[in-house]
Design a protein around this motif. Structure first.
Motif, PDB file in Angstrom:
ATOM      1  N   MET A 120       0.827  -1.214   0.000  1.00 39.51           N
ATOM      2  CA  MET A 120       0.000   0.000   0.000  1.00 39.51           C
ATOM      3  C   MET A 120       0.859   1.260   0.000  1.00 39.51           C
ATOM      4  SD  MET A 120      -3.159  -0.958   2.562  1.00 39.51           S
ATOM      5  CE  MET A 120      -4.021   0.555   2.155  1.00 39.51           C
ATOM      6  N   GLY A 121       1.959   1.254   0.755  1.00 38.81           N
ATOM      7  CA  GLY A 121       2.857   2.394   0.763  1.00 38.81           C
ATOM      8  C   GLY A 121       2.333   3.614   1.501  1.00 38.81           C
ATOM      9  N   VAL A 122       1.348   3.447   2.378  1.00 38.28           N
ATOM     10  CA  VAL A 122       0.735   4.590   3.061  1.00 38.28           C
ATOM     11  C   VAL A 122       1.125   4.700   4.527  1.00 38.28           C
ATOM     12  CG1 VAL A 122      -1.245   4.603   1.502  1.00 38.28           C
ATOM     13  CG2 VAL A 122      -1.368   3.301   3.638  1.00 38.28           C
ATOM     14  N   VAL A 123       1.684   3.652   5.096  1.00 41.80           N
ATOM     15  CA  VAL A 123       1.961   3.644   6.534  1.00 41.80           C
ATOM     16  C   VAL A 123       2.933   4.752   6.963  1.00 41.80           C
ATOM     17  CG1 VAL A 123       3.011   2.302   8.406  1.00 41.80           C
ATOM     18  CG2 VAL A 123       1.309   1.255   6.932  1.00 41.80           C
ATOM     19  N   PRO A 124       4.016   5.045   6.211  1.00 45.85           N
ATOM     20  CA  PRO A 124       4.896   6.145   6.645  1.00 45.85           C
ATOM     21  C   PRO A 124       4.156   7.468   6.812  1.00 45.85           C
ATOM     22  CG  PRO A 124       5.988   4.827   4.985  1.00 45.85           C
ATOM     23  CD  PRO A 124       4.581   4.342   5.042  1.00 45.85           C
ATOM     24  N   ALA A 125       3.272   7.792   5.875  1.00 49.60           N
ATOM     25  CA  ALA A 125       2.513   9.044   5.960  1.00 49.60           C
ATOM     26  C   ALA A 125       1.532   9.009   7.141  1.00 49.60           C
ATOM     27  CB  ALA A 125       1.759   9.300   4.658  1.00 49.60           C
ATOM     28  N   LEU A 126       0.859   7.884   7.328  1.00 51.43           N
ATOM     29  CA  LEU A 126      -0.063   7.752   8.457  1.00 51.43           C
ATOM     30  C   LEU A 126       0.689   7.860   9.775  1.00 51.43           C
ATOM     31  CD1 LEU A 126      -2.219   4.754   7.162  1.00 51.43           C
ATOM     32  CD2 LEU A 126      -2.946   7.134   7.330  1.00 51.43           C
ATOM     33  N   LEU A 127       1.858   7.261   9.817  1.00 53.04           N
ATOM     34  CA  LEU A 127       2.666   7.285  11.027  1.00 53.04           C
ATOM     35  C   LEU A 127       3.111   8.704  11.372  1.00 53.04           C
ATOM     36  CD1 LEU A 127       4.083   5.719  13.242  1.00 53.04           C
ATOM     37  CD2 LEU A 127       5.946   5.242  11.641  1.00 53.04           C
ATOM     38  N   ALA A 128       3.568   9.439  10.363  1.00 51.00           N
ATOM     39  CA  ALA A 128       3.997  10.824  10.595  1.00 51.00           C
ATOM     40  C   ALA A 128       2.841  11.670  11.115  1.00 51.00           C
ATOM     41  CB  ALA A 128       4.553  11.412   9.302  1.00 51.00           C
ATOM     42  N   GLU A 129       1.661  11.452  10.584  1.00 52.97           N
ATOM     43  CA  GLU A 129       0.476  12.202  11.028  1.00 52.97           C
ATOM     44  C   GLU A 129       0.160  11.894  12.490  1.00 52.97           C
ATOM     45  OE1 GLU A 129      -2.851  14.740  10.851  1.00 52.97           O
ATOM     46  OE2 GLU A 129      -1.129  14.502   9.507  1.00 52.97           O
ATOM     47  N   ARG A 130       0.239  10.625  12.862  1.00 54.63           N
ATOM     48  CA  ARG A 130      -0.061  10.254  14.247  1.00 54.63           C
ATOM     49  C   ARG A 130       0.998  10.789  15.208  1.00 54.63           C
ATOM     50  NH1 ARG A 130      -4.242   6.817  14.960  1.00 54.63           N
ATOM     51  NH2 ARG A 130      -4.871   5.411  13.265  1.00 54.63           N
ATOM     52  N   LEU A 131       2.247  10.821  14.769  1.00 54.44           N
ATOM     53  CA  LEU A 131       3.327  11.324  15.620  1.00 54.44           C
ATOM     54  C   LEU A 131       3.378  12.848  15.631  1.00 54.44           C
ATOM     55  CD1 LEU A 131       6.194   8.841  14.647  1.00 54.44           C
ATOM     56  CD2 LEU A 131       4.878   8.850  16.777  1.00 54.44           C
ATOM     57  N   GLY A 132       2.737  13.472  14.633  1.00 55.93           N
ATOM     58  CA  GLY A 132       2.752  14.926  14.548  1.00 55.93           C
ATOM     59  C   GLY A 132       4.100  15.488  14.144  1.00 55.93           C
ATOM     60  N   VAL A 133       4.792  14.773  13.237  1.00 51.83           N
ATOM     61  CA  VAL A 133       6.119  15.211  12.793  1.00 51.83           C
ATOM     62  C   VAL A 133       6.138  15.259  11.260  1.00 51.83           C
ATOM     63  CG1 VAL A 133       7.230  14.218  14.820  1.00 51.83           C
ATOM     64  CG2 VAL A 133       7.042  12.842  12.728  1.00 51.83           C
ATOM     65  N   PRO A 134       7.145  15.939  10.664  1.00 52.05           N
ATOM     66  CA  PRO A 134       7.237  16.004   9.203  1.00 52.05           C
ATOM     67  C   PRO A 134       7.493  14.629   8.592  1.00 52.05           C
ATOM     68  CG  PRO A 134       8.664  17.645  10.242  1.00 52.05           C
ATOM     69  CD  PRO A 134       8.197  16.728  11.321  1.00 52.05           C
ATOM     70  N   GLN A 135       7.061  14.475   7.346  1.00 53.01           N
ATOM     71  CA  GLN A 135       7.345  13.253   6.596  1.00 53.01           C
ATOM     72  C   GLN A 135       8.106  13.614   5.318  1.00 53.01           C
ATOM     73  OE1 GLN A 135       4.098  11.639   4.125  1.00 53.01           O
ATOM     74  NE2 GLN A 135       2.693  12.885   5.359  1.00 53.01           N
ATOM     75  N   VAL A 136       9.117  12.847   5.005  1.00 54.58           N
ATOM     76  CA  VAL A 136       9.875  13.003   3.767  1.00 54.58           C
ATOM     77  C   VAL A 136       9.965  11.601   3.159  1.00 54.58           C
ATOM     78  CG1 VAL A 136      11.956  13.918   2.692  1.00 54.58           C
ATOM     79  CG2 VAL A 136      11.214  14.825   4.889  1.00 54.58           C
ATOM     80  N   THR A 137       9.119  11.331   2.194  1.00 51.69           N
ATOM     81  CA  THR A 137       8.933   9.956   1.730  1.00 51.69           C
ATOM     82  C   THR A 137       9.553   9.711   0.358  1.00 51.69           C
ATOM     83  OG1 THR A 137       6.764  10.593   0.855  1.00 51.69           O
ATOM     84  CG2 THR A 137       6.814   9.642   3.064  1.00 51.69           C
TER      85      THR A 137
END
Length: 254
Positions: A120-137
């Motif tokens: 799916m490739g979506v978990v990194p983005a979901l994880l960043a949202e839950r942690l409240g930190v930036p994502q660079v994927t």
């Protein structure tokens, strides 16, 4: 690090339409090996003391994936195992991972671009949202310097240079650098490295928030892939080119 069914094995669904993981060998997702490699390179290139913790959510056998990462050079591991996690979708998985990462403590989270089973490739983005930190994927190059993570994302038409302040979540592609093979010394050392085991109660997660009951997505049906049929053979007896063109036109390829 995700423990996934071997793609070369005979994979199929269980009665509850989740992937049957009991009848097929599992291993560390190949795409997550690239994440381990990048973590090791960041550690090797840093002047600071860097500790690499690998984390997985899965059944008892998922410890094999952790041991592989530890034998590559990671320092310690965390294994989240709980029967109530069975059937958890990507949203639920991101919840468990976020709680575990917060409990373990972190500066930078590195993951693969996707898992080789769900893809799916979506978990990194979901994880960043839950942690409240930036994502660079989807980085094919990554480095850390002065509290900032930097990387290059390659697209079809251009490459982007991206950066974010720590703490952050990044994901790396299979173009980020070949993952190293564990050495014999690394394999032996991995047996002595600590592996912590947590369940949902350790993470203050209720069972109804994960698993099949808490999933936001559901599989309605699944069927075996049809057996491959024999292809069309064109014998060239002077009309081969014409027959080939007619076949391609019939398939709307030309």
């Amino acid at each position: 690090m995700k423990y996934v069914p071997d793609a070369t094995g005979d994979r199929h669904f269980a009665d509850d339409l989740t992937v049957d993981r009991d009848d097929v060998d599992g291993l560390l997702s190949e795409l997550d090996e690239y994440a381990v490699e990048q973590a090791l390179q960041i550690s090797e290139n840093s002047d600071d003391d860097v500790e690499i913790t690998v984390l997985t959510v899965g059944p008892e056998d998922a410890k094999d994936a952790l041991r592989k990462a530890l034998s590559m050079g990671a320092d310690k591991a965390v294994h989240v195992e709980d029967d109530d996690i069975h059937g958890t979708d990507a949203l639920g998985t991101s919840l468990v991972l976020a709680k575990a990462i917060e409990k373990a403590g972190y500066d930078l989270v590195i993951s693969g671009m996707a898992s080789t089973d769900g893809t799916m490739g979506v978990v990194p983005a979901l994880l960043a949202e839950r942690l409240g930190v930036p994502q660079v994927t989807l980085l094919s190059e990554v480095s850390v310097e002065d509290g900032t993570v930097k990387g290059r994302r390659d697209g079809d038409a251009a490459s982007e240079q991206l950066e974010a302040s720590l703490p952050a979540v990044v994901s790396v592609t299979d173009q980020s650098g070949e993952a190293r093979y564990p050495s014999f010394k690394g394999i032996m050392a991995a047996k002595k490295k600590p592996v912590q085991s947590w369940d949902l109660s350790d993470l203050d997660i209720e069972a109804e928030d994960v698993g099949l009951e808490g999933a936001y997505t559901t599989v309605d049906s699944a069927a075996e892939r049809p057996a491959r049929t024999a292809g069309t053979i064109v014998k060239d007896e002077g009309e081969g080119g014409k027959q080939l063109a007619e076949f391609l036109a019939g398939q709307k390829f030309i």
